[in-house]
Structures are given as structure tokens and as C-alpha cells.
Design a protein around this motif. Structure first.
Motif, short mmCIF file in Angstrom:
data_model
loop_
_atom_site.label_atom_id
_atom_site.label_comp_id
_atom_site.label_asym_id
_atom_site.label_seq_id
_atom_site.Cartn_x
_atom_site.Cartn_y
_atom_site.Cartn_z
N GLY A 42 0.14 -15.54 2.10
CA GLY A 42 -0.17 -15.73 3.10
C GLY A 42 -1.64 -14.31 3.52
N LEU A 43 -2.08 -14.00 2.26
CA LEU A 43 -3.50 -13.20 2.46
C LEU A 43 -4.52 -12.87 2.09
N THR A 44 -5.54 -13.16 2.12
CA THR A 44 -6.50 -13.87 2.61
C THR A 44 -7.47 -12.02 1.36
N VAL A 45 -7.96 -12.20 0.47
CA VAL A 45 -8.30 -11.32 -0.75
C VAL A 45 -9.99 -11.16 -0.39
N ILE A 46 -10.73 -10.61 0.17
CA ILE A 46 -12.08 -10.71 -0.71
C ILE A 46 -12.57 -8.81 -0.87
N ARG A 47 -13.07 -9.61 -1.95
CA ARG A 47 -13.83 -8.84 -2.56
C ARG A 47 -15.17 -7.99 -2.55
N ILE A 48 -15.18 -6.70 -2.87
CA ILE A 48 -16.69 -6.47 -2.88
C ILE A 48 -16.82 -5.85 -3.98
N PRO A 49 -18.08 -5.64 -4.61
CA PRO A 49 -18.41 -4.75 -5.32
C PRO A 49 -18.99 -3.77 -5.25
N ALA A 50 -18.06 -2.83 -6.65
CA ALA A 50 -18.37 -1.50 -5.96
C ALA A 50 -19.95 -0.76 -5.41
N SER A 51 -21.11 -1.49 -6.55
CA SER A 51 -21.89 -1.18 -6.70
C SER A 51 -22.74 -1.67 -4.89
N GLU A 52 -21.70 -2.49 -4.13
CA GLU A 52 -22.65 -3.25 -2.59
C GLU A 52 -21.84 -1.86 -1.64
N VAL A 53 -20.64 -1.06 -2.16
CA VAL A 53 -20.51 -0.42 -1.30
C VAL A 53 -21.68 1.18 -0.93
N LEU A 54 -21.36 1.69 -2.59
CA LEU A 54 -22.23 2.67 -2.66
C LEU A 54 -23.35 2.38 -2.05
N TYR A 55 -24.43 1.13 -1.90
CA TYR A 55 -25.70 1.74 -2.04
C TYR A 55 -26.54 0.57 -0.76
N ARG A 56 -25.17 -0.65 -0.03
CA ARG A 56 -25.70 -1.58 0.81
C ARG A 56 -24.40 -1.76 1.33
N MET A 57 -24.48 -0.31 2.08
CA MET A 57 -22.92 -0.11 3.21
C MET A 57 -22.88 -0.88 4.45
N LYS A 58 -23.90 -0.52 4.91
CA LYS A 58 -24.49 -1.29 5.67
C LYS A 58 -24.07 -3.66 6.34
N GLY A 59 -24.67 -3.94 4.93
CA GLY A 59 -24.41 -5.52 4.38
C GLY A 59 -23.25 -5.49 4.76
N VAL A 60 -22.47 -4.35 3.48
CA VAL A 60 -21.16 -5.29 3.48
C VAL A 60 -20.63 -4.61 4.84
N MET A 61 -21.16 -3.99 5.56
CA MET A 61 -20.37 -3.47 7.40
C MET A 61 -20.50 -4.82 7.62
N ASP A 62 -21.65 -5.49 7.56
CA ASP A 62 -22.23 -6.48 8.61
C ASP A 62 -21.20 -7.47 8.51
N MET A 63 -21.02 -8.11 6.85
CA MET A 63 -20.13 -9.03 6.64
C MET A 63 -18.78 -8.73 6.69
#
Length: 74
Positions: A42-63
Motif C-alpha cells: 500500500g506504499l507509493t514509491v517516488i523516485r528522484i534522480p540523485a543529480s536532481e537532489v544535488l543540483y536542483r534541490m528547490k525543484g525537488v522540494m517543489d515537486m
């Protein structure tokens, strides 16, 4: 969870967040089986590329802020 380690888990939302580094390109079948198992719980998995976390953290947080599974439940 089961035989798997997850990066982040939100029990209130029943969401797993995975940060995918380069090693994930070689383990697509493993990741798919893992996601199916987590979904069966019953879990939802959200996958985020590490490069997004490293270089576009604001976009990741907004998403994540806008993601329907992480929105405040009423």
C-alpha cells in the motif's frame, strides 16, 4: 521494509522516497521488483534522480510539496 532498505519513509502518507544514483541504471529489474513489493504493502514509491537532489534541490522540494500523495490529508 521486508528485505529492502528504503531511503526515506513517511508513515503518515505511506510514501517511500528513493534517491536514485548511477547504480540504479544497472539494477532496473531489482528496482521494479522492489517497487512492486512496496506497492503491494500500500506504499507509493517516488523516485528522484540523485543529480536532481544535488543540483536542483528547490525543484525537488517543489515537486514533493505538490505531489498528491504528500499533500495534507483532510
Amino acid at each position: 521494509m521486508g528485505n529492502y532498505i528504503v531511503d526515506f519513509y513517511c508513515s503518515n502518507c505511506q510514501v517511500v522516497i528513493e534517491i536514485d544514483g548511477s547504480q540504479h541504471s544497472d539494477q532496473a529489474e531489482y528496482d521494479e521488483n522492489r517497487d512492486q513489493y512496496l506497492n503491494s504493502l500500500g506504499l507509493t514509491v517516488i523516485r528522484i534522480p540523485a543529480s536532481e537532489v544535488l543540483y536542483r534541490m528547490k525543484g525537488v522540494m517543489d515537486m514533493l510539496y505538490e505531489h498528491p500523495e504528500l499533500r495534507e490529508r483532510k
